[in-house]
Motif scaffolding. Structure first.
Motif, PDB file in Angstrom:
ATOM      1  N   LEU A  62       0.816  -1.216   0.000  1.00  0.00           N
ATOM      2  CA  LEU A  62       0.000   0.000   0.000  1.00  0.00           C
ATOM      3  C   LEU A  62       0.852   1.269   0.000  1.00  0.00           C
ATOM      4  N   GLN A  63       2.125   1.122   0.331  1.00  0.00           N
ATOM      5  CA  GLN A  63       3.050   2.256   0.259  1.00  0.00           C
ATOM      6  C   GLN A  63       3.687   2.383  -1.127  1.00  0.00           C
ATOM      7  N   GLY A  64       3.554   1.345  -1.947  1.00  0.00           N
ATOM      8  CA  GLY A  64       4.327   1.252  -3.179  1.00  0.00           C
ATOM      9  C   GLY A  64       3.727   1.960  -4.379  1.00  0.00           C
ATOM     10  N   ASP A  65       4.508   1.970  -5.451  1.00  0.00           N
ATOM     11  CA  ASP A  65       4.137   2.694  -6.672  1.00  0.00           C
ATOM     12  C   ASP A  65       2.902   2.107  -7.344  1.00  0.00           C
ATOM     13  N   GLU A  66       2.814   0.778  -7.382  1.00  0.00           N
ATOM     14  CA  GLU A  66       1.696   0.143  -8.086  1.00  0.00           C
ATOM     15  C   GLU A  66       0.356   0.570  -7.495  1.00  0.00           C
ATOM     16  N   TRP A  67       0.262   0.524  -6.170  1.00  0.00           N
ATOM     17  CA  TRP A  67      -0.974   0.917  -5.492  1.00  0.00           C
ATOM     18  C   TRP A  67      -1.232   2.414  -5.650  1.00  0.00           C
ATOM     19  N   ASN A  68      -0.203   3.218  -5.458  1.00  0.00           N
ATOM     20  CA  ASN A  68      -0.383   4.670  -5.517  1.00  0.00           C
ATOM     21  C   ASN A  68      -0.737   5.159  -6.918  1.00  0.00           C
ATOM     22  N   GLU A  69      -0.224   4.489  -7.938  1.00  0.00           N
ATOM     23  CA  GLU A  69      -0.603   4.845  -9.306  1.00  0.00           C
ATOM     24  C   GLU A  69      -2.075   4.527  -9.556  1.00  0.00           C
ATOM     25  N   LEU A  70      -2.545   3.419  -8.993  1.00  0.00           N
ATOM     26  CA  LEU A  70      -3.960   3.068  -9.137  1.00  0.00           C
ATOM     27  C   LEU A  70      -4.842   4.102  -8.441  1.00  0.00           C
ATOM     28  N   ILE A  71      -4.459   4.494  -7.230  1.00  0.00           N
ATOM     29  CA  ILE A  71      -5.230   5.500  -6.500  1.00  0.00           C
ATOM     30  C   ILE A  71      -5.237   6.824  -7.259  1.00  0.00           C
ATOM     31  N   LYS A  72      -4.086   7.198  -7.799  1.00  0.00           N
ATOM     32  CA  LYS A  72      -3.988   8.439  -8.576  1.00  0.00           C
ATOM     33  C   LYS A  72      -4.910   8.387  -9.787  1.00  0.00           C
ATOM     34  N   SER A  73      -4.931   7.248 -10.467  1.00  0.00           N
ATOM     35  CA  SER A  73      -5.790   7.081 -11.633  1.00  0.00           C
ATOM     36  C   SER A  73      -7.263   7.138 -11.247  1.00  0.00           C
ATOM     37  N   LEU A  74      -7.613   6.507 -10.129  1.00  0.00           N
ATOM     38  CA  LEU A  74      -9.001   6.510  -9.669  1.00  0.00           C
ATOM     39  C   LEU A  74      -9.453   7.922  -9.316  1.00  0.00           C
ATOM     40  N   LEU A  75      -8.611   8.651  -8.601  1.00  0.00           N
ATOM     41  CA  LEU A  75      -8.978  10.002  -8.175  1.00  0.00           C
ATOM     42  C   LEU A  75      -9.090  10.974  -9.345  1.00  0.00           C
ATOM     43  N   ALA A  76      -8.479  10.633 -10.457  1.00  0.00           N
ATOM     44  CA  ALA A  76      -8.545  11.501 -11.637  1.00  0.00           C
ATOM     45  C   ALA A  76      -9.860  11.351 -12.398  1.00  0.00           C
ATOM     46  N   GLN A  77     -10.638  10.322 -12.074  1.00  0.00           N
ATOM     47  CA  GLN A  77     -11.882  10.074 -12.793  1.00  0.00           C
ATOM     48  C   GLN A  77     -12.967  11.071 -12.376  1.00  0.00           C
ATOM     49  N   GLU A  78     -13.728  11.513 -13.350  1.00  0.00           N
ATOM     50  CA  GLU A  78     -14.792  12.486 -13.086  1.00  0.00           C
ATOM     51  C   GLU A  78     -15.791  11.950 -12.066  1.00  0.00           C
ATOM     52  N   GLU A  79     -16.083  10.656 -12.146  1.00  0.00           N
ATOM     53  CA  GLU A  79     -17.080  10.063 -11.251  1.00  0.00           C
ATOM     54  C   GLU A  79     -16.649  10.165  -9.785  1.00  0.00           C
ATOM     55  N   ILE A  80     -15.380   9.887  -9.523  1.00  0.00           N
ATOM     56  CA  ILE A  80     -14.911   9.952  -8.136  1.00  0.00           C
ATOM     57  C   ILE A  80     -14.810  11.396  -7.670  1.00  0.00           C
ATOM     58  N   GLN A  81     -14.460  12.296  -8.570  1.00  0.00           N
ATOM     59  CA  GLN A  81     -14.394  13.713  -8.209  1.00  0.00           C
ATOM     60  C   GLN A  81     -15.776  14.247  -7.843  1.00  0.00           C
ATOM     61  N   GLN A  82     -16.788  13.808  -8.572  1.00  0.00           N
ATOM     62  CA  GLN A  82     -18.155  14.241  -8.255  1.00  0.00           C
ATOM     63  C   GLN A  82     -18.611  13.692  -6.905  1.00  0.00           C
ATOM     64  N   LEU A  83     -18.236  12.449  -6.613  1.00  0.00           N
ATOM     65  CA  LEU A  83     -18.602  11.865  -5.322  1.00  0.00           C
ATOM     66  C   LEU A  83     -17.898  12.595  -4.180  1.00  0.00           C
ATOM     67  N   ILE A  84     -16.623  12.882  -4.356  1.00  0.00           N
ATOM     68  CA  ILE A  84     -15.878  13.610  -3.325  1.00  0.00           C
ATOM     69  C   ILE A  84     -16.483  14.989  -3.095  1.00  0.00           C
ATOM     70  N   GLN A  85     -16.832  15.671  -4.172  1.00  0.00           N
ATOM     71  CA  GLN A  85     -17.449  16.991  -4.045  1.00  0.00           C
ATOM     72  C   GLN A  85     -18.771  16.902  -3.282  1.00  0.00           C
TER      73      GLN A  85
END
Length: 206
Positions: A62-85
């Motif tokens: 969970l500290q590594g690049d593979e996981w963090n790249e996935l989280i970064k990709s997920l957070l970039a999605q419009e759907e997740i941004q709308q939910l966060i907002q």
């Protein structure tokens, strides 16, 4: 939501102070959150990081690049941004919550990890889940719904059709499927149809 995920959420957010604009709502949420034995979970996690290489490997993943790249990709999605907002506008400081999670993970001592596998949280969760005060939390939430207008307003918004549709859009994302597959490998089986459901609480209040 599976209890195992609730346990880990309690662990990584220990000491988290929510910046909520309403003092009354802040107090309500703190009262519920304080039912969780966070310090006991932290002590357990430190012990497992020291003594259980599989647990250390899981945290290291969970500290590594593979996981963090996935989280970064997920957070970039419009759907997740709308939910966060939506959640932020509901007085839930999700962005600060996510930063707190990352800070906790980044500070974890994974020196015992051999990084030969993704590891697993299974042994930790087998010990931790029985300590989770699930029924007490459900009872406290029901009490707040009945007695606190601001908490009831928050609950109503989170259980609305709008919230449900936002969540459904996030669940359908390929990035979400990949994330769920990863955490399943770590021993976390997330039932998106599982308890606790806000709708179930609502039915009991009607």
């Amino acid at each position: 939501m599976d209890k195992s995920l609730l346990v880990l959420a309690a662990l990584v957010t220990s000491g988290f102070a929510a910046s909520i604009s309403s003092r009354s709502l802040d107090n309500d949420l703190r009262e519920i959150y304080n039912l969780i034995p966070k310090q006991k979970y932290l002590e357990m996690a430190k012990r497992y990081l020291r003594d259980d290489p599989d647990f250390a490997n899981a945290v290291a993943f969970l500290q590594g690049d593979e996981w963090n790249e996935l989280i970064k990709s997920l957070l970039a999605q419009e759907e997740i941004q709308q939910l966060i907002q939506f959640l932020e506008e509901s007085n839930l400081p999700v962005k600060k919550y996510m930063l707190r999670i990352k800070e906790k993970l980044d500070k974890a001592d994974t020196s015992k990890a051999d990084r030969k596998s993704k590891g697993t949280f299974k042994r930790f969760l087998k010990e931790a889940i029985p300590l989770f005060p699930y029924e007490d939390l459900v009872a406290a939430i029901k009490k707040k719904i009945a007695s606190s207008p601001e908490f009831r307003q928050l609950y109503t918004k989170l259980s609305s059709n709008e919230a449900g549709l936002l969540v459904e859009r996030v669940v359908r994302l390929p990035e979400t499927s990949k994330l769920l597959a990863y955490i399943a490998e770590l021993g976390l089986i997330v039932d998106l149809e599982g308890k606790p459901k806000l709708e179930d609480l609502k039915k009991e209040q009607d």
